[in-house]
Design a protein around this motif. Structure first.
Motif, PDB file in Angstrom:
ATOM      1  N   THR A  33       1.021  -1.069   0.472  1.00 14.50           N
ATOM      2  CA  THR A  33      -0.125  -0.282  -0.027  1.00 14.50           C
ATOM      3  C   THR A  33       0.653   1.290  -0.143  1.00 14.50           C
ATOM      4  O   THR A  33       0.497   2.153  -0.908  1.00 14.50           O
ATOM      5  N   GLU A  34       1.307   1.288   0.963  1.00 14.08           N
ATOM      6  CA  GLU A  34       2.184   2.336   0.965  1.00 14.08           C
ATOM      7  C   GLU A  34       3.403   3.009  -0.441  1.00 14.08           C
ATOM      8  O   GLU A  34       3.481   4.304  -0.736  1.00 14.08           O
ATOM      9  N   CYS A  35       3.807   1.966  -1.075  1.00 13.36           N
ATOM     10  CA  CYS A  35       4.606   1.917  -2.163  1.00 13.36           C
ATOM     11  C   CYS A  35       3.881   2.660  -3.359  1.00 13.36           C
ATOM     12  O   CYS A  35       4.213   3.590  -4.152  1.00 13.36           O
ATOM     13  N   LEU A  36       2.830   2.231  -3.590  1.00 18.64           N
ATOM     14  CA  LEU A  36       2.174   2.444  -4.513  1.00 18.64           C
ATOM     15  C   LEU A  36       1.249   3.990  -4.228  1.00 18.64           C
ATOM     16  O   LEU A  36       1.406   4.394  -4.621  1.00 18.64           O
ATOM     17  N   GLU A  37       0.881   4.341  -2.522  1.00 17.19           N
ATOM     18  CA  GLU A  37       0.639   5.711  -3.073  1.00 17.19           C
ATOM     19  C   GLU A  37       2.104   6.527  -2.778  1.00 17.19           C
ATOM     20  O   GLU A  37       1.721   7.588  -4.113  1.00 17.19           O
ATOM     21  N   GLU A  38       3.796   5.968  -3.022  1.00 17.37           N
ATOM     22  CA  GLU A  38       4.526   7.312  -3.054  1.00 17.37           C
ATOM     23  C   GLU A  38       4.490   6.984  -4.954  1.00 17.37           C
ATOM     24  O   GLU A  38       5.054   7.918  -4.826  1.00 17.37           O
ATOM     25  N   ALA A  39       4.736   6.280  -4.903  1.00 17.04           N
ATOM     26  CA  ALA A  39       4.679   5.924  -7.062  1.00 17.04           C
ATOM     27  C   ALA A  39       3.523   6.868  -7.703  1.00 17.04           C
ATOM     28  O   ALA A  39       3.591   8.206  -8.652  1.00 17.04           O
ATOM     29  N   GLN A  40       2.267   6.666  -6.525  1.00 15.71           N
ATOM     30  CA  GLN A  40       1.266   8.053  -6.762  1.00 15.71           C
ATOM     31  C   GLN A  40       1.828   9.811  -6.775  1.00 15.71           C
ATOM     32  O   GLN A  40       1.433  10.751  -7.543  1.00 15.71           O
ATOM     33  N   GLU A  41       2.171   9.794  -5.545  1.00 15.37           N
ATOM     34  CA  GLU A  41       2.600  11.023  -5.170  1.00 15.37           C
ATOM     35  C   GLU A  41       4.073  11.071  -6.765  1.00 15.37           C
ATOM     36  O   GLU A  41       4.389  12.587  -7.185  1.00 15.37           O
ATOM     37  N   TRP A  42       4.718  10.200  -6.210  1.00 18.06           N
ATOM     38  CA  TRP A  42       6.329  10.679  -7.861  1.00 18.06           C
ATOM     39  C   TRP A  42       5.065  10.729  -9.121  1.00 18.06           C
ATOM     40  O   TRP A  42       5.918  11.887  -9.486  1.00 18.06           O
ATOM     41  N   LEU A  43       4.421  10.302  -9.419  1.00 19.00           N
ATOM     42  CA  LEU A  43       3.690  10.380 -10.575  1.00 19.00           C
ATOM     43  C   LEU A  43       2.874  11.773 -11.280  1.00 19.00           C
ATOM     44  O   LEU A  43       2.910  12.029 -12.140  1.00 19.00           O
ATOM     45  N   LYS A  44       2.500  11.773  -9.924  1.00 21.04           N
ATOM     46  CA  LYS A  44       1.518  13.560  -9.919  1.00 21.04           C
ATOM     47  C   LYS A  44       2.399  14.541 -10.150  1.00 21.04           C
ATOM     48  O   LYS A  44       2.049  15.532 -10.848  1.00 21.04           O
ATOM     49  N   GLN A  45       3.821  14.892 -10.064  1.00 21.89           N
ATOM     50  CA  GLN A  45       4.600  15.952 -10.333  1.00 21.89           C
ATOM     51  C   GLN A  45       4.596  15.662 -12.275  1.00 21.89           C
ATOM     52  O   GLN A  45       4.640  17.458 -12.290  1.00 21.89           O
ATOM     53  N   PHE A  46       4.720  14.758 -13.002  1.00 17.89           N
ATOM     54  CA  PHE A  46       4.505  15.299 -13.988  1.00 17.89           C
ATOM     55  C   PHE A  46       3.228  14.818 -14.985  1.00 17.89           C
ATOM     56  O   PHE A  46       2.818  15.469 -16.148  1.00 17.89           O
ATOM     57  N   ILE A  47       2.143  15.036 -14.169  1.00 15.13           N
ATOM     58  CA  ILE A  47       0.689  15.220 -15.122  1.00 15.13           C
ATOM     59  C   ILE A  47      -0.435  16.450 -14.369  1.00 15.13           C
ATOM     60  O   ILE A  47      -1.493  16.210 -14.278  1.00 15.13           O
ATOM     61  N   LYS A  48       0.935  17.654 -13.690  1.00 12.81           N
ATOM     62  CA  LYS A  48      -0.247  18.272 -13.247  1.00 12.81           C
ATOM     63  C   LYS A  48      -0.612  18.978 -14.421  1.00 12.81           C
ATOM     64  O   LYS A  48      -0.413  19.019 -15.419  1.00 12.81           O
ATOM     65  N   GLY A  49      -1.997  19.238 -14.507  1.00 12.61           N
ATOM     66  CA  GLY A  49      -2.983  20.187 -15.089  1.00 12.61           C
ATOM     67  C   GLY A  49      -4.102  19.462 -16.197  1.00 12.61           C
ATOM     68  O   GLY A  49      -3.982  18.501 -15.668  1.00 12.61           O
ATOM     69  N   PRO A  50      -4.300  20.190 -16.994  1.00 14.37           N
ATOM     70  CA  PRO A  50      -5.783  19.405 -18.301  1.00 14.37           C
ATOM     71  C   PRO A  50      -5.022  18.703 -19.119  1.00 14.37           C
ATOM     72  O   PRO A  50      -4.161  17.787 -18.895  1.00 14.37           O
ATOM     73  N   PRO A  51      -6.113  17.528 -18.609  1.00 15.85           N
ATOM     74  CA  PRO A  51      -6.131  16.259 -19.507  1.00 15.85           C
ATOM     75  C   PRO A  51      -5.180  16.404 -20.708  1.00 15.85           C
ATOM     76  O   PRO A  51      -4.115  15.385 -21.326  1.00 15.85           O
ATOM     77  N   GLU A  52      -5.919  17.424 -21.766  1.00 18.52           N
ATOM     78  CA  GLU A  52      -5.255  17.340 -23.121  1.00 18.52           C
ATOM     79  C   GLU A  52      -3.977  18.152 -23.203  1.00 18.52           C
ATOM     80  O   GLU A  52      -3.411  17.482 -24.075  1.00 18.52           O
ATOM     81  N   VAL A  53      -3.563  18.731 -22.212  1.00 15.93           N
ATOM     82  CA  VAL A  53      -2.539  18.993 -21.746  1.00 15.93           C
ATOM     83  C   VAL A  53      -2.125  17.782 -21.862  1.00 15.93           C
ATOM     84  O   VAL A  53      -0.106  17.777 -22.830  1.00 15.93           O
ATOM     85  N   ILE A  54      -1.413  17.139 -20.743  1.00 16.72           N
ATOM     86  CA  ILE A  54      -0.749  15.834 -20.117  1.00 16.72           C
ATOM     87  C   ILE A  54      -1.020  14.869 -21.305  1.00 16.72           C
ATOM     88  O   ILE A  54       0.365  14.547 -22.510  1.00 16.72           O
ATOM     89  N   ARG A  55      -1.879  15.307 -22.007  1.00 18.79           N
ATOM     90  CA  ARG A  55      -1.781  14.166 -23.686  1.00 18.79           C
ATOM     91  C   ARG A  55      -1.554  14.028 -24.461  1.00 18.79           C
ATOM     92  O   ARG A  55      -0.722  13.753 -25.276  1.00 18.79           O
ATOM     93  N   ALA A  56      -1.366  15.620 -24.865  1.00 19.53           N
ATOM     94  CA  ALA A  56      -0.651  16.159 -26.201  1.00 19.53           C
ATOM     95  C   ALA A  56       1.323  16.211 -25.961  1.00 19.53           C
ATOM     96  O   ALA A  56       1.251  16.103 -26.745  1.00 19.53           O
ATOM     97  N   LEU A  57       1.129  16.516 -24.549  1.00 21.17           N
ATOM     98  CA  LEU A  57       2.331  16.459 -23.604  1.00 21.17           C
ATOM     99  C   LEU A  57       3.227  14.610 -25.118  1.00 21.17           C
ATOM    100  O   LEU A  57       4.683  14.285 -25.153  1.00 21.17           O
TER     101      LEU A  57
END
Length: 278
Positions: free
Chosen positions: A239-263
């Motif tokens: 559980t803990e490492c999944l939460e840590e992985a989600q926090e790690w990923l969140k730094q790269f997916i801030k913003g609207p889905p259209e922008v992240i997906r286009a990137l």
């Protein structure tokens, strides 16, 4: 903001790629078809005969999907049905327009040991084996084309085909005690899901040759040193490492889905498929 999002949507539709690269990045397009002797419906019927385990998908409101390989009694090895379910989940993710990121992990603190060898042996002929390789290369190519930023969360072991699957993700995270190992040579085979070429793209051809020909055990420190993984997490608990992985990923997916997906689409379009000749 609305104008910027509209520009991002346009990029997803009209990115100026070569015709060849456009084909490789079209949603739903496969590398192999009947002209290569590949008949998808026939292989699906054969794979259906080998049940066991599941591939589960959870879609969070944050725009992060969690794809779980769930066959813990066999170290999350892919049964025939799991091969089919992986394709089904990829198709579902292709249509998830609110999605921005994806974490791939295995159940019960291990990633995956690759194929369930009992199912592979039961397929019967070398031709069946080749067809399965084509099936997985098609599936993982579609997986790589997803406009989602993907992360392999490696807990425990990622062996053989499991190690290959990690190379289809954009990033890789490991827990301190985990390992990645391409054991194919010891089994008298070579990576057949496109993992060898993707590995060379990630760590370079010389390092990839060492890893593959030596069937090297990559612990978290070694994998980090050679650039195979992007970070070693502090946690080891499921559980803990999944939460840590989600926090790690969140730094790269801030913003609207259209922008992240286009990137993601823009970066992916800079490369040809690893399975294609350059």
């Amino acid at each position: 903001m609305e104008l910027k999002q509209e520009m991002a949507r346009s990029l997803l539709k009209t990115s100026s790629l070569s015709v060849r690269t456009k084909l490789l990045h079209q949603t739903g397009l496969s590398l192999y078809n009947t002209s290569h002797g590949f008949h998808e419906e026939e292989v699906k019927k054969k794979l259906e005969q080998f049940p066991g385990g599941s591939v589960d998908l959870q879609k969070e409101d944050s725009g992060i999907g969690i794809l779980t390989l769930n066959n813990p009694s066999k170290m999350n090895a892919f049964s025939g049905v799991m091969f089919l379910q992986l394709l089904e989940k990829v198709i579902e993710l292709e249509n998830w327009t609110e999605g921005k990121g994806l974490i791939v992990r295995g159940a019960k603190n291990t990633f995956s040991s690759g194929s369930d060898l009992n199912a592979v042996k039961a397929l019967g002929t070398p031709e069946d084996g080749m067809t399965l390789c084509m099936f997985m290369q098609n599936t993982l190519t579609r997986f790589m084309r997803l406009p989602l930023i993907s992360v392999a969360l490696v807990q425990g072991r990622a062996l053989g085909g499991g190690a290959e699957f990690t190379t289809a993700c954009d990033f890789r995270l490991m827990t301190p005690e985990s390992e990645i190992r391409f054991v194919h040579k010891e089994m008298g085979i070579i990576p057949s899901w496109g993992g060898a070429t993707r590995l060379a793209e990630i760590i370079g051809s010389r390092q990839a040759l060492k890893v593959l020909s030596g069937a090297l055990k990559l612990d978290s420190k070694k994998a980090l040193d050679i650039g195979m993984v992007d970070e070693v997490l502090q946690s080891s608990g499921e559980t803990e490492c999944l939460e840590e992985a989600q926090e790690w990923l969140k730094q790269f997916i801030k913003g609207p889905p259209e922008v992240i997906r286009a990137l993601k689409k823009s970066v992916a379009s800079a490369m040809l498929s690893p399975l294609s000749c350059k």
